[in-house]
Scaffold this motif. Structure first.
Motif, PDB file in Angstrom:
ATOM      1  N   ILE A   2       0.855  -1.181   0.000  1.00  0.00           N
ATOM      2  CA  ILE A   2       0.000   0.000   0.000  1.00  0.00           C
ATOM      3  C   ILE A   2       0.894   1.233   0.000  1.00  0.00           C
ATOM      4  O   ILE A   2       2.116   1.118  -0.062  1.00  0.00           O
ATOM      5  CB  ILE A   2      -0.905   0.023   1.244  1.00  0.00           C
ATOM      6  N   PHE A   3       0.301   2.423   0.047  1.00  0.00           N
ATOM      7  CA  PHE A   3       1.076   3.661   0.144  1.00  0.00           C
ATOM      8  C   PHE A   3       0.967   4.161   1.586  1.00  0.00           C
ATOM      9  O   PHE A   3       0.072   4.956   1.907  1.00  0.00           O
ATOM     10  CB  PHE A   3       0.535   4.712  -0.826  1.00  0.00           C
ATOM     11  N   PRO A   4       1.872   3.714   2.455  1.00  0.00           N
ATOM     12  CA  PRO A   4       1.692   3.988   3.887  1.00  0.00           C
ATOM     13  C   PRO A   4       1.663   5.475   4.238  1.00  0.00           C
ATOM     14  O   PRO A   4       1.023   5.855   5.218  1.00  0.00           O
ATOM     15  CB  PRO A   4       2.890   3.298   4.551  1.00  0.00           C
ATOM     16  N   ASP A   5       2.350   6.329   3.452  1.00  0.00           N
ATOM     17  CA  ASP A   5       2.417   7.752   3.804  1.00  0.00           C
ATOM     18  C   ASP A   5       1.239   8.561   3.272  1.00  0.00           C
ATOM     19  O   ASP A   5       1.154   9.759   3.513  1.00  0.00           O
ATOM     20  CB  ASP A   5       3.717   8.378   3.273  1.00  0.00           C
ATOM     21  N   LEU A   6       0.349   7.915   2.513  1.00  0.00           N
ATOM     22  CA  LEU A   6      -0.774   8.663   1.953  1.00  0.00           C
ATOM     23  C   LEU A   6      -2.047   8.348   2.748  1.00  0.00           C
ATOM     24  O   LEU A   6      -2.175   7.283   3.332  1.00  0.00           O
ATOM     25  CB  LEU A   6      -0.997   8.281   0.491  1.00  0.00           C
ATOM     26  N   PRO A   7      -2.995   9.282   2.749  1.00  0.00           N
ATOM     27  CA  PRO A   7      -4.268   9.007   3.405  1.00  0.00           C
ATOM     28  C   PRO A   7      -4.968   7.822   2.730  1.00  0.00           C
ATOM     29  O   PRO A   7      -4.751   7.572   1.554  1.00  0.00           O
ATOM     30  CB  PRO A   7      -5.072  10.287   3.192  1.00  0.00           C
ATOM     31  N   HIS A  58      -6.697   8.520  -0.564  1.00  0.00           N
ATOM     32  CA  HIS A  58      -5.800   8.683  -1.716  1.00  0.00           C
ATOM     33  C   HIS A  58      -5.204   7.351  -2.149  1.00  0.00           C
ATOM     34  O   HIS A  58      -4.924   7.147  -3.334  1.00  0.00           O
ATOM     35  CB  HIS A  58      -4.695   9.693  -1.404  1.00  0.00           C
ATOM     36  N   MET A  99      -7.808   6.042  -4.357  1.00  0.00           N
ATOM     37  CA  MET A  99      -8.016   6.827  -5.579  1.00  0.00           C
ATOM     38  C   MET A  99      -6.895   6.620  -6.603  1.00  0.00           C
ATOM     39  O   MET A  99      -7.140   6.655  -7.812  1.00  0.00           O
ATOM     40  CB  MET A  99      -8.144   8.317  -5.238  1.00  0.00           C
ATOM     41  N   THR A 100      -5.667   6.429  -6.108  1.00  0.00           N
ATOM     42  CA  THR A 100      -4.528   6.357  -7.027  1.00  0.00           C
ATOM     43  C   THR A 100      -4.689   5.285  -8.119  1.00  0.00           C
ATOM     44  O   THR A 100      -4.506   5.592  -9.300  1.00  0.00           O
ATOM     45  CB  THR A 100      -3.226   6.143  -6.229  1.00  0.00           C
ATOM     46  N   MET A 132      -9.361   9.522   6.133  1.00  0.00           N
ATOM     47  CA  MET A 132      -8.361  10.587   6.164  1.00  0.00           C
ATOM     48  C   MET A 132      -7.101  10.192   6.939  1.00  0.00           C
ATOM     49  O   MET A 132      -6.141  10.936   6.990  1.00  0.00           O
ATOM     50  CB  MET A 132      -8.960  11.850   6.780  1.00  0.00           C
ATOM     51  N   ASP A 133      -7.105   9.029   7.557  1.00  0.00           N
ATOM     52  CA  ASP A 133      -5.916   8.586   8.298  1.00  0.00           C
ATOM     53  C   ASP A 133      -4.829   8.149   7.327  1.00  0.00           C
ATOM     54  O   ASP A 133      -5.101   7.728   6.210  1.00  0.00           O
ATOM     55  CB  ASP A 133      -6.270   7.392   9.196  1.00  0.00           C
ATOM     56  N   HIS A 134      -3.587   8.238   7.789  1.00  0.00           N
ATOM     57  CA  HIS A 134      -2.506   7.703   6.974  1.00  0.00           C
ATOM     58  C   HIS A 134      -2.609   6.181   6.961  1.00  0.00           C
ATOM     59  O   HIS A 134      -2.819   5.557   8.001  1.00  0.00           O
ATOM     60  CB  HIS A 134      -1.161   8.152   7.525  1.00  0.00           C
ATOM     61  N   GLU A 171      -6.314  -2.601   0.684  1.00  0.00           N
ATOM     62  CA  GLU A 171      -5.669  -3.033  -0.553  1.00  0.00           C
ATOM     63  C   GLU A 171      -6.695  -3.674  -1.489  1.00  0.00           C
ATOM     64  O   GLU A 171      -6.647  -3.493  -2.706  1.00  0.00           O
ATOM     65  CB  GLU A 171      -4.537  -4.028  -0.237  1.00  0.00           C
TER      66      GLU A 171
END
Lengths: 256, 406
Positions: free
Chosen positions: A95-100, A103, A106-107, A149-151, A164
């Motif tokens: 996953i993208f751990p640093d993104l909300p 997002h 959405m990516t 909205m959480d990371h 995921e």
């Protein structure tokens, strides 16, 4: 094998994979039918994850080919395979751990909409209402809407897996590969995930599931292939496989 | 407005206001006070704030969003400067053609350097960019002397053709006759405010490129650049080929650097090889980290901070210290001067280094993180005193995490 051959979306054709002297996969033939859930089970080290990695292009087979919807996947890059409509949930969540969370979901939708190369510098994320709404909808389905909205890095392992799954579902893939989708989840979370995957089935998405949890396998699978020591030792509908003496010996009986 | 949310539009207007009011804001001390030497509102320094602000904004698009640390961005700074001086030599002292050439040429350079360097990530990427920049520096210094005038630096001579020089054209950098070095001094009481043409020219460009960077931060492209920083594998399996995105980010930040280099030559018609040296590349890294990598305002603040130190702190020498502590008894005075003098004057870099260390250790998010922490201190207080409902706090935190780049 003679019925519904025209419905097969994924062919694994005589795939071999060796690592040095080790035969991780040998003589693998697999035909995954459209809209069905195909489970691959087998004891640890049977080659299940290797097979999945060959399908998504992470590993190149030593010989043989993988054909998805008439297109040869062998030799293609992972992003090309995804663009053809194959999405994957990993055993360890990627996953993208640093993104909300929002997002994160959405990516992949942008990748689906715009293709592998297109660069949208002049759009504003906030104007992408359709994608955002669909992402929020999926997050409601997987029970993560409150945390949108959480990371993502702050989520529990089970939540990461479900996120995921949402990241894959937003692409409406034709084939979804799930590598132990419920590993590390509580019984309650496992049941929620089974319900979710059943819902996906109603949408007509084809799925390949690798799973240890027999409860999950028998709740979801239309067809099961049993892998042991790199070979398929049995294949059929859940009832047949459950009663197959070879399977009992190699896997169900042997493991417990 | 302008494709931005209401919040971002407000933010952009605020930044625009600060930039345009800089000549007043940086001149807080009256001329006659002893603190007047801390005033930063003189043209040369303000131009540097804006120019290095542009440099850092561009660098941040690459480093802040994708996490790829380039150690060779000074090469583009040099390319920009040489381009502008060459248009002076060949055309005229109008800065506009030179700046356009600077952006185009540095973009082409970045396309090439990025194409090669982006085959690797992490430290290998940094080393490759550093190698390219040092190569450019050495070439400019020696082999390419016909193009760069080597050690002396490129400048305009009377014998240069300057084909577009008309009869009345100014023989200093200008924009269609508007001379960059012209200033208007406005005395207000004991204060003197200097409004310089060159500063306002760079300021308007800086606001425009800040707006572009804001749009990039808020776009799907920016989202994918952030995603590259956090997990490239997932992006690959989600159907994204990361290389074109990286290359685009590299070229955009290279063009920002080229523009900054061009503006340096637009303010002062000189270009030297030392502009390409690795120290100049390192400086923009420091600016970005000090201000807060990945934030919109951070790199600009970092640039201002470092340039302020370089120009103001370096001026405090022992004579100035003697003036300050003159009233104290001699042993105390000598003791204080002995302690302080290594940190000021020529020792300004020592202070900057210490500050940088403190920021990296205690505020890894840079000045912007410090500002955010102070801000949240103030925000929490009323909710404790006024007894506003507790659940509000997580929502606020969630909102900031949705837009991590303020």
């Amino acid at each position: 094998m003679s019925t519904n051959v025209h419905n097969v979306v994924l062919h694994v054709d005589d795939v071999h994979k060796t690592f040095g002297g080790l035969h991780a996969l040998a003589d693998i033939d697999l035909a995954v039918e459209e809209g069905k859930t195909h489970a691959i089970i087998g004891p640890n080290g049977a080659g299940k994850s290797t097979l999945l990695n060959v399908i998504v292009g992470r590993l190149a087979p030593t010989s043989g080919a993988v054909v998805f919807d008439g297109q040869v996947l062998t030799g293609k890059q992972p992003y090309e395979i995804n663009q053809l409509g194959v999405a994957r949930v990993f055993q360890t969540p990627e996953i993208f751990p640093d993104l909300p969370v929002l997002h994160n979901v959405m990516t992949p939708a942008f990748a689906k909409r715009d293709g592998a190369y297109k660069l949208h510098i002049w759009e504003n994320l906030l104007d992408e209402k359709t994608i955002q709404e669909e992402a929020e909808h999926l997050l409601q389905d997987v029970g993560l809407w409150e945390r949108r909205m959480d990371h993502a890095g702050a989520l529990s392992r089970g939540d990461k897996r479900r996120m995921e799954l949402a990241m894959c579902l937003i692409q409406h893939p034709r084939l979804l590969l799930l590598d132990e989708p419920t590993a590390g989840m509580s019984r309650h979370d496992t049941n929620t995930t089974i319900e979710l995957l059943k819902k996906v089935k109603e949408r007509g998405m084809t799925k390949i599931i690798i799973e240890h949890d027999m409860h999950v396998v028998f709740s979801l699978a239309d067809k099961i292939s049993v892998l042991a020591q790199g070979r398929i030792i049995a294949e059929g509908n859940p009832e047949d496989v459950r009663n197959d003496p070879k399977v009992k010996e190699a896997y169900l009986g042997g493991a417990h | 407005m302008l494709g931005l949310s209401a919040k971002d539009t407000g933010f952009l207007l605020f930044v625009t206001f600060l930039t345009l009011a800089t000549p007043i804001l940086l001149q807080p001390f009256p001329e006659s006070s002893s603190l007047a030497q801390f005033n930063a509102g003189y043209p040369d320094l303000m131009q540097r704030f804006a120019i290095f602000g542009i440099f850092a904004i561009g660098f941040n698009i690459l480093f802040g969003l994708t996490g790829y640390l380039s150690f060779g961005h000074a090469a583009f700074l040099g390319v920009g400067s040489y381009s502008v001086v060459w248009t002076y030599k060949l055309l005229s002292f109008n800065v506009l053609p030179g700046l356009i050439l600077a952006i185009v040429l540095s973009g082409i350079f970045a396309l090439f350097i990025g194409f090669v360097s982006l085959r690797r990530s992490g430290i290998y990427f940094s080393i490759l960019t550093l190698a390219f920049a040092q190569m450019s520096y050495n070439l400019a210094y020696s082999v390419l002397t016909p193009l760069t005038n080597g050690e002396t630096g490129l400048q305009v001579y009377g014998s240069d053709p300057q084909y577009l020089m008309g009869e009345g054209s100014p023989d200093v950098p200008n924009l269609f006759g508007l001379v960059m070095q012209d200033s208007m001094k406005v005395p207000v009481g004991d204060w003197v405010f200097t409004f310089n043409v060159g500063y306002y020219f760079t300021a308007v460009i800086a606001i425009f490129v800040f707006y572009i960077s804001l749009r990039i931060f808020r776009s799907p492209f920016g989202l994918i650049l952030r995603a590259i920083k956090t997990n490239r594998t997932r992006l690959n399996y989600a159907g994204i080929n990361t290389r074109p995105y990286m290359l685009a980010a590299f070229v955009i930040s290279g063009m920002y650097a080229g523009l900054a280099g061009g503006l340096l030559a637009a303010m002062d018609p000189l270009a030297g090889a030392e502009r390409m040296q690795w120290t100049a590349s390192g400086e923009v890294v420091l600016m970005t980290i000090l201000g807060g990598a990945g934030t919109l305002m951070g790199p600009v603040l970092g640039a201002g901070f470092i340039k302020y130190f370089e120009n103001i702190f370096s001026k405090i020498n022992e004579t100035v210290l003697h003036d300050w502590f003159g009233a104290l008894p001699e042993p105390v005075r000598d003791f204080l001067i002995g302690i302080i003098s290594p940190f000021v004057g020529d020792g300004w870099q020592l202070t900057l280094g210490l500050l940088f260390m403190l920021v990296v250790i205690f505020l890894p998010g840079g000045i912007m993180e410090g500002a955010k922490r102070i801000g949240s201190l103030f925000r929490r207080k009323p909710s404790q005193g006024g007894g506003s409902p507790a659940p509000k706090a997580p929502v606020e935190a969630a909102e900031t995490s949705n837009q991590p780049a303020e």
